[in-house]
Design a protein around this motif. Structure first.
Motif, PDB file in Angstrom:
ATOM      1  N   THR A 118     -27.706 -16.729 -20.700  1.00 34.04           N
ATOM      2  CA  THR A 118     -27.548 -18.050 -19.934  1.00 34.04           C
ATOM      3  C   THR A 118     -26.131 -17.896 -19.750  1.00 34.04           C
ATOM      4  N   MET A 119     -25.620 -18.314 -18.264  1.00 29.24           N
ATOM      5  CA  MET A 119     -24.352 -18.142 -17.799  1.00 29.24           C
ATOM      6  C   MET A 119     -24.040 -19.688 -17.593  1.00 29.24           C
ATOM      7  N   ARG A 120     -22.965 -20.167 -17.901  1.00 32.50           N
ATOM      8  CA  ARG A 120     -22.280 -21.507 -17.405  1.00 32.50           C
ATOM      9  C   ARG A 120     -20.884 -21.489 -16.741  1.00 32.50           C
ATOM     10  N   ALA A 121     -20.615 -22.299 -16.022  1.00 33.73           N
ATOM     11  CA  ALA A 121     -19.459 -22.323 -15.406  1.00 33.73           C
ATOM     12  C   ALA A 121     -18.133 -22.742 -16.281  1.00 33.73           C
ATOM     13  N   GLU A 129     -18.568 -22.713  -8.862  1.00 34.76           N
ATOM     14  CA  GLU A 129     -18.304 -22.269 -10.112  1.00 34.76           C
ATOM     15  C   GLU A 129     -19.714 -22.315 -10.656  1.00 34.76           C
ATOM     16  N   GLU A 130     -20.357 -23.331 -10.389  1.00 33.06           N
ATOM     17  CA  GLU A 130     -21.727 -23.533 -11.061  1.00 33.06           C
ATOM     18  C   GLU A 130     -22.988 -22.544 -10.194  1.00 33.06           C
ATOM     19  N   TYR A 131     -22.699 -22.479  -9.084  1.00 31.87           N
ATOM     20  CA  TYR A 131     -23.655 -21.476  -8.055  1.00 31.87           C
ATOM     21  C   TYR A 131     -23.212 -20.100  -8.519  1.00 31.87           C
ATOM     22  N   THR A 191     -24.848 -15.033 -11.138  1.00 34.27           N
ATOM     23  CA  THR A 191     -24.567 -13.948 -12.120  1.00 34.27           C
ATOM     24  C   THR A 191     -25.771 -14.062 -13.035  1.00 34.27           C
ATOM     25  N   GLU A 192     -26.060 -15.023 -13.618  1.00 29.88           N
ATOM     26  CA  GLU A 192     -27.193 -14.937 -14.262  1.00 29.88           C
ATOM     27  C   GLU A 192     -28.478 -14.208 -13.848  1.00 29.88           C
ATOM     28  N   THR A 193     -28.625 -14.553 -12.623  1.00 27.03           N
ATOM     29  CA  THR A 193     -29.984 -14.231 -12.018  1.00 27.03           C
ATOM     30  C   THR A 193     -29.937 -12.641 -11.864  1.00 27.03           C
ATOM     31  N   LEU A 194     -28.790 -12.263 -11.439  1.00 31.51           N
ATOM     32  CA  LEU A 194     -28.480 -10.621 -11.030  1.00 31.51           C
ATOM     33  C   LEU A 194     -28.466 -10.089 -12.597  1.00 31.51           C
ATOM     34  N   LEU A 195     -27.809 -10.403 -13.487  1.00 33.73           N
ATOM     35  CA  LEU A 195     -28.032  -9.719 -14.865  1.00 33.73           C
ATOM     36  C   LEU A 195     -29.373  -9.858 -15.360  1.00 33.73           C
ATOM     37  N   THR A 196     -30.015 -10.687 -15.303  1.00 40.73           N
ATOM     38  CA  THR A 196     -31.458 -10.819 -15.817  1.00 40.73           C
ATOM     39  C   THR A 196     -32.544  -9.801 -15.152  1.00 40.73           C
TER      40      THR A 196
END
Length: 183
Positions: free
Chosen positions: A48-51, A59-61, A66-71
């Motif tokens: 889970t990534m948070r801004a 930042e939220e986007y 980033t979360e989608t890419l790493l997952t």
């Protein structure tokens, strides 16, 4: 390691059947699924990534991307399957060495173009990956005097060349790096 793989590590196992499962093996295999369950929960959200500033939409986007890419990258390298051996090594040795790298593999395919067979390359894998190094193939670099970064070198070179690095000359006499000193 010998106890885990049912070897006789000491006199404790003399006279016992070699067909039994050792206690260390049982305990390590009991812990492996628990590690997996903690790191990869059943809801599927293991990352889970948070801004920093939740009010900033950019930042939220960026955090969501980033979360989608790493997952996706973690799923592409089949991280859950690879981590099982890492958990075992942690249970047996108490430490593990990982080598990260960019994995790029292409396969040769043939297609028909204008009635001719044409060779073409297709990318099968292109992304980050990691491998667990065998603990017996990793040595602390003897040139790192104060072990600040604990530089690790993988045994890609000849073993005898590595062994020579473990020697030094003191007053013209070749000795090992570690010598007895009197206080």
């Amino acid at each position: 390691e010998q106890v885990y793989f049912n070897g006789a590590a000491s006199k404790l196992y003399d006279g016992l059947s070699k067909v039994n499962t050792g206690e260390l093996h049982t305990q390590v295999e009991r812990v492996v699924p628990k590690f997996d369950k903690v790191i990869f929960p059943s809801d599927g959200k293991f990352l889970t990534m948070r801004a920093k500033n939740p009010k900033d939409q950019n930042e939220e986007y960026a955090a969501k991307c980033t979360e989608t890419l790493l997952t996706t990258q973690a799923e592409d390298v089949n991280i859950r399957t690879k981590l099982v051996q890492v958990y075992r090594s942690l249970g047996i040795y108490g430490t593990v060495f990982l080598k990260t790298f960019w994995n790029h593999k292409e396969v040769k395919k043939y297609i028909r173009q204008d009635g001719k067979r044409v060779e073409q390359f297709a990318t099968v894998i292109n992304g980050p990956d990691f491998d667990e190094l065998n603990i017996h193939d990793v040595y602390i670099d003897p040139a790192d005097e104060n072990l600040e970064g604990a530089i690790i070198q993988e045994v890609d070179v000849d073993y005898h060349k590595l062994w020579q690095n473990r020697k030094q000359k003191i007053d013209g006499v070749e000795t090992g790096l570690y010598i007895n000193v009197s206080l």
